[in-house]
Design an enzyme around this catalytic site. Sequence first.
Site, mmCIF file in Angstrom:
data_model
loop_
_atom_site.group_PDB
_atom_site.id
_atom_site.type_symbol
_atom_site.label_atom_id
_atom_site.label_comp_id
_atom_site.label_asym_id
_atom_site.label_seq_id
_atom_site.Cartn_x
_atom_site.Cartn_y
_atom_site.Cartn_z
ATOM 1 N N CYS A 1 -20.757 120.474 -30.283
ATOM 2 C CA CYS A 1 -21.278 120.848 -31.602
ATOM 3 C C CYS A 1 -20.753 119.830 -32.619
ATOM 4 C CB CYS A 1 -20.914 122.289 -31.965
ATOM 5 S SG CYS A 1 -19.145 122.615 -32.093
ATOM 6 N N ASN B 1 -16.378 121.220 -33.207
ATOM 7 C CA ASN B 1 -15.643 121.718 -32.020
ATOM 8 C C ASN B 1 -14.611 122.792 -32.397
ATOM 9 O OD1 ASN B 1 -13.483 120.363 -29.377
ATOM 10 N ND2 ASN B 1 -15.049 121.908 -29.234
ATOM 11 N N CYS C 1 -16.073 125.992 -33.825
ATOM 12 C CA CYS C 1 -16.809 127.260 -33.920
ATOM 13 C C CYS C 1 -17.708 127.484 -32.702
ATOM 14 C CB CYS C 1 -17.652 127.303 -35.195
ATOM 15 S SG CYS C 1 -16.698 127.180 -36.725
ATOM 16 N N ARG C 2 -18.821 126.745 -32.639
ATOM 17 C CA ARG C 2 -19.834 127.050 -31.620
ATOM 18 C C ARG C 2 -19.470 126.599 -30.210
ATOM 19 N NH1 ARG C 2 -24.488 124.090 -34.791
ATOM 20 N NH2 ARG C 2 -22.629 122.879 -35.355
ATOM 21 N N SER C 3 -19.066 125.329 -30.054
ATOM 22 C CA SER C 3 -18.846 124.842 -28.677
ATOM 23 C C SER C 3 -17.629 125.463 -27.995
ATOM 24 C CB SER C 3 -18.824 123.309 -28.619
ATOM 25 O OG SER C 3 -17.783 122.764 -29.408
ATOM 26 N N ASP D 1 -25.195 126.792 -37.343
ATOM 27 C CA ASP D 1 -23.787 126.533 -37.649
ATOM 28 C C ASP D 1 -23.231 127.684 -38.489
ATOM 29 O OD1 ASP D 1 -21.370 125.586 -38.435
ATOM 30 O OD2 ASP D 1 -22.110 123.663 -39.183
#
Length: 159
Positions: free
Chosen positions: A9, A12, A14-16, A124
Amino acid sequence: MSQSVLFVCLGNICRSPLAEAALRRECAASELTVIIDSAGTGDWHVGQPPDERAQATAARNGLDIGHLRARQVTGSDFHDFDHIIALDNQNLRDLTTMRPMKAVAKLSLLFDHVAGRAGEDVADPFYGEVEDFDQTCAEVTEAATTIRKLLEASQGEPI
Ligand code: 4NP
């Protein structure tokens, strides 16, 4: 035969990391041997643990990401991983730009692995609310299930 997957993402944090943890849980319950990691296209948060809101939604969903530390994607990742999976279309464009000529890794978009969601971004949540982090966690958990099934079906062939 082991396979390897890198989720990417922007930051690195939050999402990934959530995607990494979700696929780890999926694969732990299967016969698969999969090396799983995550990284960001940006370097702002390198060395930092995931965002506290991401850690909280992870914990609410039975995942622990507190030990993870952010890192930036590198050229060697394209040789070290079989699959690099971008969380959104901008991440995918950035990865496509930096992809070395003789890259091994197959690049894809996370939602391209989920029926009916091809081409979509995992939004995001960084500037969002708690609910946005919960939505992120639900989305990457759904995707992890389909990615695990694809990995099982491919038996080491590119997905
Ligand atoms: P991520 O979220 O890409 O899901 O880790 C973000 C984290 C940090 C920033 C943007 C997005 N930032 O601008 O610092």
